[in-house]
Design a protein around this motif. Structure first.
Motif: not given
Length: 197
Positions: A102-106, A165-168, A173-175
């Motif tokens: 949830e707080s990750a960077d690239q 969820r986190y890249v696209l 799932l992203a919702a």
């Protein structure tokens, strides 16, 4: 006439501080991986930023993939979340993964792996390094001849989830809220790790 005094060459005293140098390499690697991503980062630039030689980086970490795994949060967090009772393992892993992502960077290992997938050799090398670290962590709690297979399934499951969820960042799932997503993830991990929901 007197001859000039001989010039004494001043040798710079070398300091031996392997832990300090290792910490400098890891700090430089975090910065370079965050700025350039896994594929474009080079050991040469990391060494230059750390103020050490290319050879010293290789001596400490062997490959760029192993340096990445050491520098970027992931396996150390995994070892902490795996520790505990067997029944609670899926929930601990799910909560730790969601909190981190949830707080990750690239530069997060899962995001970097998905982004490196276009370069199959780089993706394979990075996956191998992550897999090795994960199996060691899970073997503290899981038993049986197929631990490596179950751990690989967990990794594959989380890579797929990371993409969605986190890249696209699109789709059902992203919702989901982090809490909803953690519950769903726990159920999926329970099935993979224990063979039943």
């Amino acid at each position: 006439m007197t001859s000039p005094a001989p010039q004494v060459a001043h040798k710079r005293k070398r300091t031996r501080d392997p832990e300090g140098k290792r910490a400098a390499i890891i700090a430089a690697a975090r910065a370079v991986f965050a700025e350039r991503g896994f594929a474009r980062a080079t050991i040469r630039e990391i060494a230059q930023r750390a103020g050490v030689t290319h050879g010293l980086v290789v001596m400490h970490f062997t490959t760029k993939e192993r340096l990445f795994v050491a520098a970027v949060p992931g396996p150390r967090d995994l070892a902490d979340s795996v520790a505990g009772d067997l029944e609670g393992l899926p929930g601990r892993v799910a909560r730790a993964y969601v909190a981190r992502m949830e707080s990750a960077d690239q530069a997060d290992p899962f995001i970097a792996l998905v982004r490196a997938a276009a370069d199959q050799e780089a993706a394979k090398a990075l996956l191998h390094a992550m897999r090795t670290e994960s199996v060691v962590a899970y073997q503290e709690l899981l038993t049986g001849p197929d631990v490596d297979v179950r751990v690989d399934m967990v990794g594959s499951f989380l890579v797929g989830v990371t993409l969605s969820r986190y890249v696209l960042a699109d789709g059902p799932l992203a919702a989901l809220t982090p809490e909803e997503f953690t519950g769903l993830l726990t159920d999926g991990l329970r099935g993979i790790l224990f063979g039943a929901p």
